[in-house]
Scaffold this motif. Structure first.
Motif, PDB file in Angstrom:
ATOM      1  N   SER A 310       0.701  -0.968  -0.478  1.00 42.03           N
ATOM      2  CA  SER A 310       0.519  -0.288  -0.103  1.00 42.03           C
ATOM      3  C   SER A 310       0.668   1.383   0.685  1.00 42.03           C
ATOM      4  O   SER A 310       2.125   1.567   1.066  1.00 42.03           O
ATOM      5  CB  SER A 310      -0.564   0.148   1.375  1.00 42.03           C
ATOM      6  OG  SER A 310      -1.841   1.000   1.386  1.00 42.03           O
ATOM      7  N   SER A 324       2.908   1.370   5.346  1.00 36.20           N
ATOM      8  CA  SER A 324       3.636   0.946   6.508  1.00 36.20           C
ATOM      9  C   SER A 324       4.003   0.827   7.365  1.00 36.20           C
ATOM     10  O   SER A 324       4.472   0.778   8.117  1.00 36.20           O
ATOM     11  CB  SER A 324       3.409  -0.969   6.217  1.00 36.20           C
ATOM     12  OG  SER A 324       4.842  -0.951   5.218  1.00 36.20           O
ATOM     13  N   THR A 338      -3.117   1.883  10.539  1.00 34.49           N
ATOM     14  CA  THR A 338      -3.408   0.894   9.665  1.00 34.49           C
ATOM     15  C   THR A 338      -2.887   0.160  10.946  1.00 34.49           C
ATOM     16  O   THR A 338      -1.889   0.099  11.810  1.00 34.49           O
ATOM     17  CB  THR A 338      -2.998   0.875   9.106  1.00 34.49           C
ATOM     18  OG1 THR A 338      -1.967   0.478   8.290  1.00 34.49           O
ATOM     19  CG2 THR A 338      -3.518   1.812   7.770  1.00 34.49           C
ATOM     20  N   ASP A 339      -3.716  -1.331  10.543  1.00 30.82           N
ATOM     21  CA  ASP A 339      -2.428  -2.362  11.125  1.00 30.82           C
ATOM     22  C   ASP A 339      -1.157  -3.225  10.178  1.00 30.82           C
ATOM     23  O   ASP A 339      -0.954  -4.613  10.610  1.00 30.82           O
ATOM     24  CB  ASP A 339      -3.480  -3.572  12.084  1.00 30.82           C
ATOM     25  CG  ASP A 339      -4.494  -4.512  10.566  1.00 30.82           C
ATOM     26  OD1 ASP A 339      -4.120  -3.919   9.464  1.00 30.82           O
ATOM     27  OD2 ASP A 339      -5.377  -4.914  10.787  1.00 30.82           O
ATOM     28  N   ALA A 340      -0.825  -2.421   9.260  1.00 29.40           N
ATOM     29  CA  ALA A 340       0.214  -2.598   8.093  1.00 29.40           C
ATOM     30  C   ALA A 340       1.060  -3.643   9.257  1.00 29.40           C
ATOM     31  O   ALA A 340       1.307  -2.485   9.814  1.00 29.40           O
ATOM     32  CB  ALA A 340       0.062  -2.057   7.332  1.00 29.40           C
ATOM     33  N   GLU A 345      -4.900  -7.055   8.414  1.00 31.76           N
ATOM     34  CA  GLU A 345      -6.847  -6.362   8.137  1.00 31.76           C
ATOM     35  C   GLU A 345      -6.350  -5.927   6.693  1.00 31.76           C
ATOM     36  O   GLU A 345      -6.734  -5.664   5.780  1.00 31.76           O
ATOM     37  CB  GLU A 345      -7.591  -5.901   9.592  1.00 31.76           C
ATOM     38  CG  GLU A 345      -8.969  -5.628   8.548  1.00 31.76           C
ATOM     39  CD  GLU A 345      -9.879  -5.002   9.679  1.00 31.76           C
ATOM     40  OE1 GLU A 345      -9.885  -4.528   9.868  1.00 31.76           O
ATOM     41  OE2 GLU A 345      -9.547  -6.006  11.072  1.00 31.76           O
ATOM     42  N   TYR A 346      -5.313  -4.212   6.682  1.00 34.32           N
ATOM     43  CA  TYR A 346      -5.566  -3.721   6.412  1.00 34.32           C
ATOM     44  C   TYR A 346      -4.147  -3.749   5.167  1.00 34.32           C
ATOM     45  O   TYR A 346      -5.132  -3.910   4.019  1.00 34.32           O
ATOM     46  CB  TYR A 346      -4.025  -2.560   6.670  1.00 34.32           C
ATOM     47  CG  TYR A 346      -4.220  -1.674   5.562  1.00 34.32           C
ATOM     48  CD1 TYR A 346      -5.247  -0.810   5.734  1.00 34.32           C
ATOM     49  CD2 TYR A 346      -3.195  -1.407   5.231  1.00 34.32           C
ATOM     50  CE1 TYR A 346      -5.110   0.166   4.848  1.00 34.32           C
ATOM     51  CE2 TYR A 346      -3.189  -0.414   4.022  1.00 34.32           C
ATOM     52  CZ  TYR A 346      -3.800   0.791   3.608  1.00 34.32           C
ATOM     53  OH  TYR A 346      -3.536   1.636   2.927  1.00 34.32           O
ATOM     54  N   PHE A 351      -7.747   0.868   2.330  1.00 37.70           N
ATOM     55  CA  PHE A 351      -8.213   1.575   2.972  1.00 37.70           C
ATOM     56  C   PHE A 351     -10.040   1.277   1.662  1.00 37.70           C
ATOM     57  O   PHE A 351      -9.322   0.705   0.616  1.00 37.70           O
ATOM     58  CB  PHE A 351      -8.068   2.888   2.025  1.00 37.70           C
ATOM     59  CG  PHE A 351      -6.839   3.938   3.163  1.00 37.70           C
ATOM     60  CD1 PHE A 351      -7.372   4.111   3.788  1.00 37.70           C
ATOM     61  CD2 PHE A 351      -5.781   3.643   2.139  1.00 37.70           C
ATOM     62  CE1 PHE A 351      -6.179   4.653   5.059  1.00 37.70           C
ATOM     63  CE2 PHE A 351      -4.561   4.642   3.048  1.00 37.70           C
ATOM     64  CZ  PHE A 351      -4.700   4.846   4.507  1.00 37.70           C
ATOM     65  N   THR A 361     -10.299   3.443   6.953  1.00 32.68           N
ATOM     66  CA  THR A 361      -9.735   1.686   7.361  1.00 32.68           C
ATOM     67  C   THR A 361     -10.660   1.611   8.930  1.00 32.68           C
ATOM     68  O   THR A 361     -11.529   2.140   9.309  1.00 32.68           O
ATOM     69  CB  THR A 361      -8.850   1.878   7.489  1.00 32.68           C
ATOM     70  OG1 THR A 361      -8.246   0.861   7.484  1.00 32.68           O
ATOM     71  CG2 THR A 361      -7.962   2.710   8.412  1.00 32.68           C
ATOM     72  N   SER A 362     -10.024   0.263   9.361  1.00 36.53           N
ATOM     73  CA  SER A 362     -10.025  -0.740  10.652  1.00 36.53           C
ATOM     74  C   SER A 362      -9.486  -1.860  11.066  1.00 36.53           C
ATOM     75  O   SER A 362      -8.392  -1.615  10.253  1.00 36.53           O
ATOM     76  CB  SER A 362     -11.934  -0.619  10.490  1.00 36.53           C
ATOM     77  OG  SER A 362     -11.389  -1.978   9.255  1.00 36.53           O
ATOM     78  N   TYR A 363      -9.290  -1.558  12.189  1.00 35.27           N
ATOM     79  CA  TYR A 363      -8.811  -2.378  13.023  1.00 35.27           C
ATOM     80  C   TYR A 363      -9.486  -3.695  14.067  1.00 35.27           C
ATOM     81  O   TYR A 363     -10.155  -2.336  15.048  1.00 35.27           O
ATOM     82  CB  TYR A 363      -6.856  -2.412  13.104  1.00 35.27           C
ATOM     83  CG  TYR A 363      -6.599  -1.007  14.093  1.00 35.27           C
ATOM     84  CD1 TYR A 363      -6.490  -1.319  14.967  1.00 35.27           C
ATOM     85  CD2 TYR A 363      -5.999  -0.240  13.119  1.00 35.27           C
ATOM     86  CE1 TYR A 363      -6.247   0.457  15.969  1.00 35.27           C
ATOM     87  CE2 TYR A 363      -5.442   0.845  13.574  1.00 35.27           C
ATOM     88  CZ  TYR A 363      -5.376   0.750  15.065  1.00 35.27           C
ATOM     89  OH  TYR A 363      -4.864   2.095  15.610  1.00 35.27           O
TER      90      TYR A 363
END
Length: 409
Positions: A310, A324, A338-340, A345-346, A351, A361-363
């Protein structure tokens, strides 16, 4: 293979890319294209405050009825978050503050428990946004409070369009046969009249082949009535509207990370694309989750490898940033946006939406509590919402929605 199951979806005959060098085919305007050269291994590091003006964390309310595991799909409207949870085959509706509104339980509405709900789409009917979903042979329509509006048989109630461009009445169908020719995209007005058609292809070219993509291919471009479109095995980004299709961005990668130029046309790859990509994990095989905000172009690259996926590319200064690598700072309460790099998840989704100048986005709460512990030495001063969340919730609570407003520079 675990990565295959978690990272990509395999689609045959959904919407089909042709030769990536075929950007200049009839009907595609290339006069305004921007050439973007990137090297995924050559990115710069930035703080989240260098990229985003605002960062908001919205915990989703956790109750016995609203509890779920993971956001498979997130749709954002003016006042709602609409979430598909694949584990429970349910659609959950929250307001924009994260308060639980309603749940559409697939097991309760379906006669076929094994095919309760596979997906949903948002549709416009009578000037209001509704949730349309298929369960078995039935097609259901619900309002944004989860109230049933209509139930019908799919044979008689097939959704009019596969995709409705936001802020418009233009609908899009994938792989429509028109006058004996197949087109990847055909566009229609609100009355069902065809407006345009793009990317013709020969059906024989893709029969008995495997087409691999990382998710949906149409993304709101930010311009009313238009959408970004990306194709299989193609690094180009197109903008589609009822009047024309434009080649907006032509992405060029290093040769070591690029597909063979004849990947779609050479018969030696037919039926063996998956095998080839699994053996050549340095290759990126497509582009998705494309959004533009000011001078910043957000996008994900598909790969089976462990490389960065990403990115944010600044069209003004040509800087490339890997999401990330964004460093948390005071703007994000020293929490990652993000959780990258820590969870999947990401990396799987990227996004989810770009709505009215904000990215979503979410985690998971598991990730949130882990990030809190990791940043404890920074002594962050949480706002009231996060203070209450960390005090009253746990690692097993519902996920957090992260809302980000990108800078325009």
């Amino acid at each position: 293979m675990k990565l295959l199951n978690k990272y990509i979806y395999v689609f045959c005959m959904v919407h089909l890319g042709l030769n990536m060098v075929n950007a200049q085919q009839k009907g595609i305007d290339i006069s305004k294209k921007q050439s973007v050269r990137i090297d995924p291994k050559n990115t710069i590091g930035l703080n989240v405050s260098d990229v985003f003006d605002e960062i908001t964390f919205i915990p989703l309310e956790t109750t016995k009825e609203s509890f779920f595991g993971k956001i498979k799909r997130l749709e954002v409207t003016k006042d709602r978050f609409i979430i598909y949870d694949q584990d429970t085959r349910a659609i959950l509706i929250f307001d924009k503050m994260g308060k639980f509104i309603s749940k559409i339980n697939g097991a309760k509405i379906s006669d076929d428990k094994d095919n309760a709900i596979d997906e949903f789409r948002l549709v416009m009917e009578d000037m209001r946004t509704l949730i349309s979903l298929q369960s078995g042979k039935n097609l259901f329509t619900f309002d944004l409070n989860g109230k049933l509006v209509n139930k019908g048989h799919t044979k008689d109630n097939t959704p009019k369009y596969d995709y409705l461009i936001p802020d418009s009445s233009t609908g899009i169908k994938f792989n429509k046969k028109i006058d004996s020719t197949y087109f990847e995209l055909s566009l229609y007005d609100g009355g069902g009249k065809i407006l345009n058609k793009f990317f013709p292809f020969a059906i024989e070219q893709i029969l008995n082949d495997n087409m691999i993509n990382s998710g949906k291919s149409l993304f709101y471009s930010g311009r009313p009535g238009r959408a970004f479109y990306t194709r299989y095995y193609d690094y180009n980004i197109y903008e589609i509207g009822p009047d024309k299709a434009e080649l907006s961005f032509q992405i060029t990668l290093p040769a070591v990370n690029s597909l063979p130029r004849d990947f779609m046309s050479n018969p030696s790859y037919k039926g063996k694309k998956m095998e080839f990509l699994l053996k050549n994990t340095d290759l990126y095989f497509g582009i998705y989750n494309v959004f533009q905000s000011g001078n910043n172009l957000f996008f994900n690259l598909s790969t089976f490898g462990q490389g960065k996926r990403s990115f944010i590319y600044n069209l003004k200064n040509n800087a490339l940033v890997a999401v990330s690598d964004l460093a948390p700072d005071h703007t994000s309460y020293f929490l990652p946006v993000t959780d990258a790099g820590a969870f999947d998840e990401y990396n799987n989704v990227g996004f989810s939406q770009y709505v009215e100048g904000y990215l979503y986005t979410s985690y998971s709460s598991l990730a949130a509590f882990m990030f809190k512990q990791q940043s404890a030495n920074k002594k962050p001063q949480y706002n009231e919402i996060l203070t209450r969340y960390f005090k009253t919730q746990s690692k097993k609570s519902n996920p957090i929605i992260v809302v980000l407003k990108p800078k325009n520079g």
